[in-house]
Each structure stands twice: as structure tokens, then as C-alpha cells.
Scaffold this active site. Structure first.
Site, PDB file in Angstrom:
ATOM      1  N   ASP A 102       1.476  -1.374  -0.133  1.00  0.00           N
ATOM      2  CA  ASP A 102      -0.144   0.135   0.014  1.00  0.00           C
ATOM      3  C   ASP A 102       1.024   0.995   0.030  1.00  0.00           C
ATOM      4  O   ASP A 102       0.442   2.222   0.037  1.00  0.00           O
ATOM      5  CB  ASP A 102      -1.468   0.054   0.974  1.00  0.00           C
ATOM      6  N   GLU A 161       9.201  -4.346  10.151  1.00  0.00           N
ATOM      7  CA  GLU A 161      10.040  -3.352   9.656  1.00  0.00           C
ATOM      8  C   GLU A 161      10.039  -2.113  11.501  1.00  0.00           C
ATOM      9  O   GLU A 161       9.605  -2.058  12.144  1.00  0.00           O
ATOM     10  CB  GLU A 161       8.169  -2.406   9.155  1.00  0.00           C
TER      11      GLU A 161
END
Ligand code: KIV
Length: 274
Positions: free
Chosen positions: A49, A186
Site C-alpha cells: 500500500d 519493520e
């Protein structure tokens, strides 16, 4: 015909089986030509995204819609025959509960041909991940800095430093135990990424994490240096295409203004010479 002559497209089970073995190469892609370029080199191509920020100029990933993901997913799928395609579930398409998540994940997979979906979140998403995986939808988890939560995090900060590391490790464990075939870590400290990679049973895919992860992912436009003004610490630039593109555009503009483009070799004769 041997399996190696025409290897099939990789699937979630193939990626999961790489735990602790051959490193998993993952990159994002949003278009057919880019997917074609990476198909022979990557194991997983993620229709992230991040497309909202990278290609559409959005300030965050929050404005990305299911329709945008489907359009880019269809484009990427046309460029892949070897690498597995994973597609992100956009903000608001899965957080209400397992049924909403199933409905939208099924649509993403049906309309794009993706081999799995990725969704963000730890322990609180475990029930949804279990619901999807039990119903035939492979899920890639994503913990640590989850960009869809930028407003609650107060920015794109490193997650899991100090005591928060134990909570983040629990999140990764919950996602793995719920049935995710791999988990993206992440922007977490390297030591925490190493600990999680040792603790959970499925592959970890690092971004801003550690070389100790089972695989790595980068946003392709970042690693190609397509942005001249965006240089996060965790991105290694393997090319400087942004400055090259800018120089090429400036040269074209100068030649058009000077009347030197098109040159005779770029124009057509009145008659074809035999
Ligand atoms: O959207 C994206 O590109 C991602 C990766 C950076 C992991 O989620």
C-alpha cells in the site's frame, strides 16, 4: 518435462519452508514493467500500500483504497510467472473483524490472482489471521512500524526499543501462531529482529531490521534512488535513477527549446528508400 524447466510460481508454503534456510528476496512493485524486471530475481513481489505514497503522492498509506490495490495488483500479476505475489490489505479493509477481512481479502485474491494478502498488526489481529488462513487465504503478517498506524505512533519511529521489545516479540509470536506464513518486521532494533527471528517458527522479512531476518524487503523506488529527497537510513540505494531521470528530462527540454530535437534520424522521409 522437468519441474526445473518450467518452475511454477512460488506459493506461501514454499516461502514458509525457507525458514532458517535460503534467504527470501522481496521487493515491492506496482506496475507490470517493474514486476517483469524483478520476476527472475525476487521470491516475493509485494504490491504494497506504499503505492499510495510512491506513485500517487499521498501523504500516508491511509488514503489507499481496495480499488487502487486491485488495479495495481492486476498490473503486477501480468509481469510475474516465478515470484509469488503478495498484496497489502489497505487501511479500513480488515480491522472491523474477521468477516470483513475475509470478504475483502477474497476479493483482492480473486480479482488480482495474488497468492496471499498482507495485513498489519500483532496480537489484536491474531483472530483475523486465524480466520483467513483456515479459509484458504495465506496471510503475511506485519509488525513493528506499521505505517497504517502512523497517527497513533505519532510518526514513522523505530518501534520496540527497551521494554517495548517484549510486547513486540509477543505480537510477532501471536501472528505466527495464528497461521501467518511469514512476518514482516519493520523498523525495529537489530537485536530485537534477531531475537524474534530465532523465536518464531515462520520466516521473518526485515525492513529496517537486521540481516539476521530470514529475508529482506525494500520499496523498489527507494532502492533504485527514484526519489532525490527521501533517504531513510535503512534504505541502501543500488542506483540513482531519480537524478539520472531528472538530468535526461532537463536535456530533452533544452534540446526541444533549442530546436535540436528531433534530429534528422528521428524523423521520417517522404518516400521509403528501396
Ligand atoms: O507497503 C509496503 O510497501 C510495505 C513494505 C514496505 C513492507 O508494507
Amino acid at each position: 518435462m522437468s519441474a526445473t524447466a518450467h518452475p511454477r510460481q512460488l506459493m506461501a508454503a514454499d516461502i514458509q519452508a525457507r525458514k532458517g534456510a535460503e534467504k527470501i528476496v522481496c521487493l515491492t512493485a506496482y506496475t507490470t514493467p517493474m514486476a517483469r524486471m524483478m520476476d527472475a530475481h525476487a521470491d516475493v513481489v509485494l504490491v504494497g500500500d506504499s503505492v499510495g505514497m510512491v506513485l500517487h503522492g499521498l501523504p500516508s498509506t491511509l488514503g489507499v483504497t481496495l480499488e487502487m490495490m486491485i488495479l495495481h495488483g492486476q498490473a503486477v500479476a501480468r509481469g510475474l510467472s516465478h515470484a509469488m505475489m503478495v498484496i497489502d490489505m489497505p487501511f479500513g479493509s480488515y480491522e472491523e473483524g474477521p468477516e470483513q477481512a475475509f470478504r475483502n481479502a477474497a476479493r483482492l485474491m480473486r480479482e488480482t490472482g495474488a497468492g496471499a494478502v498482507k495485513l498489519e498488526g500483532g496480537t489484536h489481529m491474531a483472530e483475523t489471521i486465524a480466520f483467513l488462513t483456515k479459509r484458504g487465504i495465506p496471510v503475511m503478517g506485519h509488525v513493528g512500524l506499521t505505517p497504517q498506524s502512523v497517527n497513533t505512533f505519532g510518526g514513522y519511529k523505530v518501534q520496540g526499543r527497551g521494554a517495548a521489545g517484549t510486547r513486540l516479540a509477543r505480537d510477532a509470536q501471536a501472528v505466527a501462531e495464528a497461521g501467518a506464513f511469514a512476518v514482516v518486521l519493520e523498523k525495529v532494533p537489530a537485536s530485537l529482529a534477531d531475537r524474534i527471528s530465532a523465536e518464531i517458527a515462520v520466516p521473518t522479512i526485515g525492513i529496517g531490521a537486521s540481516a539476521g531476518c530470514d529475508g529482506q524487503v525494500l520499496v523498489v523506488d527507494d532502492m533504485l534512488g527514484l526519489f532525490t529527497d527521501f533517504r531513510p537510513k535503512f534504505v541502501k540505494r543500488y542506483a540513482e535513477l531519480g537524478s539520472q531521470a531528472e538530468a535526461a528530462i532537463a536535456a530533452y527540454a533544452a534540446e526541444v527549446r533549442a530546436g535540436s530535437f528531433p534530429a534528422p534520424e528521428h524523423t521520417f522521409a517522404d518516400e521509403i528508400k528501396t
